[in-house]
Design a protein around this motif. Structure first.
Motif, PDB file in Angstrom:
ATOM      1  N   ASP A 255       0.819  -1.216   0.000  1.00  0.00           N
ATOM      2  CA  ASP A 255       0.000   0.000   0.000  1.00  0.00           C
ATOM      3  C   ASP A 255       0.853   1.266   0.000  1.00  0.00           C
ATOM      4  O   ASP A 255       2.080   1.215   0.024  1.00  0.00           O
ATOM      5  N   ALA A 256       0.181   2.401  -0.008  1.00  0.00           N
ATOM      6  CA  ALA A 256       0.843   3.701  -0.154  1.00  0.00           C
ATOM      7  C   ALA A 256       1.802   4.024   0.991  1.00  0.00           C
ATOM      8  O   ALA A 256       2.659   4.900   0.853  1.00  0.00           O
ATOM      9  N   SER A 257       1.703   3.337   2.112  1.00  0.00           N
ATOM     10  CA  SER A 257       2.627   3.574   3.232  1.00  0.00           C
ATOM     11  C   SER A 257       4.078   3.318   2.830  1.00  0.00           C
ATOM     12  O   SER A 257       4.993   3.811   3.483  1.00  0.00           O
ATOM     13  N   LEU A 258       4.301   2.557   1.776  1.00  0.00           N
ATOM     14  CA  LEU A 258       5.669   2.302   1.312  1.00  0.00           C
ATOM     15  C   LEU A 258       6.397   3.606   0.984  1.00  0.00           C
ATOM     16  O   LEU A 258       7.616   3.684   1.101  1.00  0.00           O
ATOM     17  N   SER A 259       5.646   4.631   0.605  1.00  0.00           N
ATOM     18  CA  SER A 259       6.279   5.895   0.206  1.00  0.00           C
ATOM     19  C   SER A 259       7.023   6.565   1.366  1.00  0.00           C
ATOM     20  O   SER A 259       7.846   7.449   1.143  1.00  0.00           O
ATOM     21  N   THR A 260       6.764   6.148   2.607  1.00  0.00           N
ATOM     22  CA  THR A 260       7.501   6.715   3.743  1.00  0.00           C
ATOM     23  C   THR A 260       8.953   6.230   3.769  1.00  0.00           C
ATOM     24  O   THR A 260       9.769   6.782   4.482  1.00  0.00           O
ATOM     25  N   LEU A 261       9.264   5.209   2.997  1.00  0.00           N
ATOM     26  CA  LEU A 261      10.623   4.631   2.979  1.00  0.00           C
ATOM     27  C   LEU A 261      11.497   5.331   1.932  1.00  0.00           C
ATOM     28  O   LEU A 261      12.122   4.681   1.096  1.00  0.00           O
ATOM     29  N   ALA A 262      11.547   6.648   2.006  1.00  0.00           N
ATOM     30  CA  ALA A 262      12.186   7.461   0.963  1.00  0.00           C
ATOM     31  C   ALA A 262      13.653   7.123   0.708  1.00  0.00           C
ATOM     32  O   ALA A 262      14.125   7.240  -0.420  1.00  0.00           O
ATOM     33  N   ASN A 263      14.406   6.712   1.725  1.00  0.00           N
ATOM     34  CA  ASN A 263      15.836   6.429   1.546  1.00  0.00           C
ATOM     35  C   ASN A 263      16.163   4.947   1.502  1.00  0.00           C
ATOM     36  O   ASN A 263      17.328   4.570   1.492  1.00  0.00           O
ATOM     37  N   CYS A 264      15.135   4.131   1.458  1.00  0.00           N
ATOM     38  CA  CYS A 264      15.335   2.676   1.472  1.00  0.00           C
ATOM     39  C   CYS A 264      16.040   2.212   0.193  1.00  0.00           C
ATOM     40  O   CYS A 264      15.636   2.553  -0.909  1.00  0.00           O
ATOM     41  N   GLU A 265      17.117   1.430   0.378  1.00  0.00           N
ATOM     42  CA  GLU A 265      17.843   0.858  -0.757  1.00  0.00           C
ATOM     43  C   GLU A 265      17.531  -0.626  -0.919  1.00  0.00           C
ATOM     44  O   GLU A 265      17.644  -1.171  -2.000  1.00  0.00           O
ATOM     45  N   LYS A 266      17.171  -1.274   0.192  1.00  0.00           N
ATOM     46  CA  LYS A 266      16.832  -2.708   0.129  1.00  0.00           C
ATOM     47  C   LYS A 266      15.525  -2.936   0.883  1.00  0.00           C
ATOM     48  O   LYS A 266      15.434  -2.667   2.075  1.00  0.00           O
TER      49      LYS A 266
END
Length: 193
Positions: free
Chosen positions: A41-52
């Motif tokens: 879901d859209a909550s993934l967008s909070t992981l702005a700096n996630c590389e993995k």
């Protein structure tokens, strides 16, 4: 039946465990949630700096909501219920590794957007057609492929021509199913006995 864990709930668990806010996480492990995650879901967008991002061993049916992940290099979605590779456009310019083994993928439509993809682990899916496999030739950087356990691989391994056909179709491939791809520099017919 209980409802699945949401991405938001899973991220909150990770933040608590790691002691880091979602936007500062370089790696986010949300695999094997109980109850399992059912949708991206859209909550993934909070992981702005996630590389993995690891979402394997859940019950996710489709790839979605990756638009906020501008730094994503590795996406792990193995052991889910994913049927298609659509939804990857948002990470097309950054994703280098896609781990998507043990899903229900039969068609490779949508893979072509991954311009930097070097590693594709997609063993134990349902790909059975060379026409679909040919779409992997559109990936300019693909160096490593794990494709064992797909009907296509099983059929052609039995016929003895699988590795040669794959090497011919994917000229940059260095490793296939964990084994280095050896290419002869000299044409075999010229150097034959």
């Amino acid at each position: 039946m209980s409802k699945g864990t949401t991405i938001k709930e899973a991220i909150a668990k990770v933040e608590e465990k790691e002691g880091v806010k979602a936007q500062d996480l370089k790696e986010c492990k949300m695999y094997g949630q109980i109850p399992p995650i059912e949708k991206m879901d859209a909550s993934l967008s909070t992981l702005a700096n996630c590389e993995k991002l690891s979402l394997s061993t859940n019950c996710i049916e489709k790839i979605a909501n990756l638009n906020g992940l501008k730094n994503l290099k590795i996406l792990s979605l193995g052991r889910n219920l994913i049927k298609s590779l659509t939804g990857l456009e948002a990470v097309g310019d950054t994703l280098e590794q896609l781990w998507i083994s043990y899903n229900l993928i039969e068609k490779l439509k949508g893979i072509n957007v991954l311009k930097k993809l070097k590693v594709l682990y997609m063993s134990n899916n349902l790909v059975k057609d060379w026409g679909e496999f040919q779409k992997l030739a559109d990936l300019p950087c693909l160096e490593e492929l794990v494709f064992v356990g797909n009907p296509l691989e099983e059929t052609h391994t039995a016929q003895g021509d699988y590795r040669d056909r794959v090497a011919a179709k994917l000229s940059k491939l260095r490793k296939l199913d964990g084994v280095p791809v050896i290419r002869d520099e000299v044409d075999e017919e010229e150097g034959g006995s």
